[in-house]
Design a protein around this motif. Structure first.
Motif, PDB file in Angstrom:
ATOM      1  N   VAL A  30     -20.879   7.666   5.862  1.00  0.00           N
ATOM      2  CA  VAL A  30     -19.949   8.517   5.110  1.00  0.00           C
ATOM      3  C   VAL A  30     -20.547   8.808   3.727  1.00  0.00           C
ATOM      4  CG1 VAL A  30     -17.799   7.989   6.293  1.00  0.00           C
ATOM      5  CG2 VAL A  30     -18.655   6.383   4.600  1.00  0.00           C
ATOM      6  N   PRO A  31     -21.467   9.776   3.632  1.00  0.00           N
ATOM      7  CA  PRO A  31     -22.098  10.078   2.341  1.00  0.00           C
ATOM      8  C   PRO A  31     -21.113  10.649   1.330  1.00  0.00           C
ATOM      9  CG  PRO A  31     -22.716  11.694   4.010  1.00  0.00           C
ATOM     10  CD  PRO A  31     -21.980  10.612   4.723  1.00  0.00           C
ATOM     11  N   ASP A  32     -21.362  10.305   0.057  1.00  0.00           N
ATOM     12  CA  ASP A  32     -20.599  10.865  -1.068  1.00  0.00           C
ATOM     13  C   ASP A  32     -19.102  10.584  -0.987  1.00  0.00           C
ATOM     14  OD1 ASP A  32     -22.927  11.846  -2.112  1.00  0.00           O
ATOM     15  OD2 ASP A  32     -22.683  13.848  -1.287  1.00  0.00           O
ATOM     16  N   VAL A  33     -18.742   9.405  -0.467  1.00  0.00           N
ATOM     17  CA  VAL A  33     -17.338   9.001  -0.478  1.00  0.00           C
ATOM     18  C   VAL A  33     -17.182   7.869  -1.504  1.00  0.00           C
ATOM     19  CG1 VAL A  33     -15.449   7.968   0.834  1.00  0.00           C
ATOM     20  CG2 VAL A  33     -16.944   9.634   1.938  1.00  0.00           C
ATOM     21  N   PRO A  34     -16.553   8.146  -2.661  1.00  0.00           N
ATOM     22  CA  PRO A  34     -16.412   7.105  -3.687  1.00  0.00           C
ATOM     23  C   PRO A  34     -15.408   6.037  -3.251  1.00  0.00           C
ATOM     24  CG  PRO A  34     -15.218   9.079  -4.333  1.00  0.00           C
ATOM     25  CD  PRO A  34     -15.942   9.427  -3.066  1.00  0.00           C
ATOM     26  N   PRO A  35     -15.494   4.839  -3.831  1.00  0.00           N
ATOM     27  CA  PRO A  35     -14.567   3.756  -3.475  1.00  0.00           C
ATOM     28  C   PRO A  35     -13.104   4.143  -3.620  1.00  0.00           C
ATOM     29  CG  PRO A  35     -16.353   2.905  -4.825  1.00  0.00           C
ATOM     30  CD  PRO A  35     -16.525   4.387  -4.797  1.00  0.00           C
ATOM     31  N   SER A  36     -12.800   4.988  -4.610  1.00  0.00           N
ATOM     32  CA  SER A  36     -11.403   5.377  -4.831  1.00  0.00           C
ATOM     33  C   SER A  36     -10.849   6.221  -3.683  1.00  0.00           C
ATOM     34  CB  SER A  36     -11.274   6.151  -6.144  1.00  0.00           C
ATOM     35  OG  SER A  36     -12.142   7.277  -6.132  1.00  0.00           O
ATOM     36  N   ASN A  37     -11.752   6.804  -2.870  1.00  0.00           N
ATOM     37  CA  ASN A  37     -11.309   7.658  -1.760  1.00  0.00           C
ATOM     38  C   ASN A  37     -11.411   6.960  -0.403  1.00  0.00           C
ATOM     39  OD1 ASN A  37     -10.916   9.641  -3.621  1.00  0.00           O
ATOM     40  ND2 ASN A  37     -12.535  10.990  -2.926  1.00  0.00           N
ATOM     41  N   LEU A  38     -11.541   5.642  -0.424  1.00  0.00           N
ATOM     42  CA  LEU A  38     -11.712   4.889   0.826  1.00  0.00           C
ATOM     43  C   LEU A  38     -10.457   4.118   1.190  1.00  0.00           C
ATOM     44  CD1 LEU A  38     -15.164   3.040   0.638  1.00  0.00           C
ATOM     45  CD2 LEU A  38     -14.551   4.914   2.138  1.00  0.00           C
ATOM     46  N   LYS A  39     -10.132   4.115   2.470  1.00  0.00           N
ATOM     47  CA  LYS A  39      -9.094   3.227   2.974  1.00  0.00           C
ATOM     48  C   LYS A  39      -9.630   2.572   4.236  1.00  0.00           C
ATOM     49  CE  LYS A  39      -4.970   5.368   1.051  1.00  0.00           C
ATOM     50  NZ  LYS A  39      -3.631   5.906   1.320  1.00  0.00           N
ATOM     51  N   LEU A  40      -9.549   1.253   4.277  1.00  0.00           N
ATOM     52  CA  LEU A  40     -10.064   0.527   5.432  1.00  0.00           C
ATOM     53  C   LEU A  40      -9.059  -0.537   5.821  1.00  0.00           C
ATOM     54  CD1 LEU A  40     -12.755   0.165   7.151  1.00  0.00           C
ATOM     55  CD2 LEU A  40     -13.162  -1.800   5.704  1.00  0.00           C
ATOM     56  N   ASP A  41      -8.616  -0.485   7.057  1.00  0.00           N
ATOM     57  CA  ASP A  41      -7.675  -1.487   7.557  1.00  0.00           C
ATOM     58  C   ASP A  41      -8.368  -2.252   8.676  1.00  0.00           C
ATOM     59  OD1 ASP A  41      -5.506  -3.002   8.214  1.00  0.00           O
ATOM     60  OD2 ASP A  41      -4.402  -1.398   9.226  1.00  0.00           O
ATOM     61  N   LEU A  42      -8.722  -3.503   8.395  1.00  0.00           N
ATOM     62  CA  LEU A  42      -9.446  -4.317   9.371  1.00  0.00           C
ATOM     63  C   LEU A  42      -8.513  -5.381   9.929  1.00  0.00           C
ATOM     64  CD1 LEU A  42     -12.187  -4.888  10.705  1.00  0.00           C
ATOM     65  CD2 LEU A  42     -12.671  -6.452   8.817  1.00  0.00           C
ATOM     66  N   GLN A  43      -8.280  -5.302  11.228  1.00  0.00           N
ATOM     67  CA  GLN A  43      -7.450  -6.276  11.932  1.00  0.00           C
ATOM     68  C   GLN A  43      -8.340  -7.057  12.910  1.00  0.00           C
ATOM     69  OE1 GLN A  43      -4.295  -6.673  11.197  1.00  0.00           O
ATOM     70  NE2 GLN A  43      -3.864  -4.835   9.996  1.00  0.00           N
ATOM     71  N   PRO A  44      -7.810  -8.142  13.504  1.00  0.00           N
ATOM     72  CA  PRO A  44      -8.639  -8.923  14.439  1.00  0.00           C
ATOM     73  C   PRO A  44      -9.210  -8.105  15.601  1.00  0.00           C
ATOM     74  CG  PRO A  44      -6.709 -10.186  13.812  1.00  0.00           C
ATOM     75  CD  PRO A  44      -6.532  -8.817  13.216  1.00  0.00           C
ATOM     76  N   THR A  45      -8.512  -7.067  16.048  1.00  0.00           N
ATOM     77  CA  THR A  45      -9.017  -6.297  17.192  1.00  0.00           C
ATOM     78  C   THR A  45      -9.224  -4.817  16.886  1.00  0.00           C
ATOM     79  OG1 THR A  45      -6.761  -5.932  17.990  1.00  0.00           O
ATOM     80  CG2 THR A  45      -7.947  -7.837  18.890  1.00  0.00           C
ATOM     81  N   THR A  46      -8.904  -4.375  15.678  1.00  0.00           N
ATOM     82  CA  THR A  46      -9.033  -2.940  15.372  1.00  0.00           C
ATOM     83  C   THR A  46      -9.588  -2.711  13.971  1.00  0.00           C
ATOM     84  OG1 THR A  46      -6.766  -2.792  14.512  1.00  0.00           O
ATOM     85  CG2 THR A  46      -7.092  -2.287  16.861  1.00  0.00           C
ATOM     86  N   LEU A  47     -10.188  -1.547  13.797  1.00  0.00           N
ATOM     87  CA  LEU A  47     -10.630  -1.093  12.479  1.00  0.00           C
ATOM     88  C   LEU A  47     -10.195   0.353  12.323  1.00  0.00           C
ATOM     89  CD1 LEU A  47     -14.039  -1.576  10.742  1.00  0.00           C
ATOM     90  CD2 LEU A  47     -13.131   0.723  11.017  1.00  0.00           C
ATOM     91  N   THR A  48      -9.525   0.654  11.223  1.00  0.00           N
ATOM     92  CA  THR A  48      -9.141   2.031  10.906  1.00  0.00           C
ATOM     93  C   THR A  48      -9.735   2.384   9.552  1.00  0.00           C
ATOM     94  OG1 THR A  48      -7.056   1.720  12.102  1.00  0.00           O
ATOM     95  CG2 THR A  48      -7.229   3.652  10.683  1.00  0.00           C
ATOM     96  N   PHE A  49     -10.446   3.487   9.510  1.00  0.00           N
ATOM     97  CA  PHE A  49     -11.137   3.895   8.286  1.00  0.00           C
ATOM     98  C   PHE A  49     -10.811   5.352   7.993  1.00  0.00           C
ATOM     99  CE2 PHE A  49     -14.579   6.161   6.255  1.00  0.00           C
ATOM    100  CZ  PHE A  49     -14.895   5.360   5.169  1.00  0.00           C
TER     101      PHE A  49
END
Length: 205
Positions: A30-49
């Motif tokens: 994901v080029p040129d995506v600053p930290p302020s524009n990131l959402k990451l939800d990491l669960q034991p069996t899933t990842l949503t970004f």
């Protein structure tokens, strides 16, 4: 605004005795995506970004359901200007590799093997140790887990964001050394010499 699925590269290691050597290595391009524009939800069996690039005017969205469980609290992350790298700790200690990354066996176009980091299962003990010094822990991150995984307010510089990663600029510098235009100049010089040679023949005649 275009929403696209980012390319994902993955590799893995396995160990029945050492949790540190029992992990999935995931790189989300994901080029040129600053930290302020990131959402990451990491669960034991899933990842949503979800990540948004203002410069590229793209929104990246990704949902993965893993083949087996991982341990989010023991997983690590490194964000750079080009990608988000994750070291996901496999929950179950096992010498055998996961047969695939995702629960479903169907092939997905955006997921590829990371051949730079991949080591065959029977050769992983001889493989050099990975350097994860750039990576920071995910356990203490606000919003990790069921709260949407918002990365806002996290100082990625402390996680070594982008530290020492090569940039595309290096390649372009190398190509400048052998510019095709130089060959064209030679041809032009050759053309200039030809009329001079013709004039000499006329003088002799």
């Amino acid at each position: 605004m275009a929403t696209v699925t980012p390319e994902v590269l993955w590799a893995q290691r396995s160990s029945k005795v050492d949790p540190e050597k029992n992990f999935i290595y995931l790189t989300i391009g994901v080029p040129d995506v600053p930290p302020s524009n990131l959402k990451l939800d990491l669960q034991p069996t899933t990842l949503t970004f979800t990540g948004h690039s203002d410069t590229l005017k793209k929104t990246y969205h990704l949902e993965l359901e893993f083949y087996a469980e991982i341990d989010p609290a023991e997983s690590k992350i490194n964000h750079s200007p080009r990608d988000v790298e994750l070291k996901l700790r496999k929950k179950e200690l096992d010498d055998a590799y996961w047969p695939r990354l995702l629960k479903e066996s169907k092939k997905v176009h955006f997921l590829k093997t990371d051949f730079d980091k991949w080591v065959d299962e029977d050769e992983q003990n001889e493989a050099p140790e990975e350097d994860f010094s750039n990576f920071g822990g995910m356990g203490g991150m606000p919003g990790m887990g069921g709260g949407g995984g918002d990365f806002g307010g996290i100082d990625f510089s402390k996680l070594g964001g982008g530290g020492g990663l090569p940039t595309g600029g290096d390649d372009s510098d190398e190509s400048d050394d052998d510019m095709p235009a130089l060959e064209g100049d030679d041809e032009e010089e050759g053309d200039k010499e030809k009329p001079a040679a013709t004039e000499e023949k006329k003088t002799e005649a």
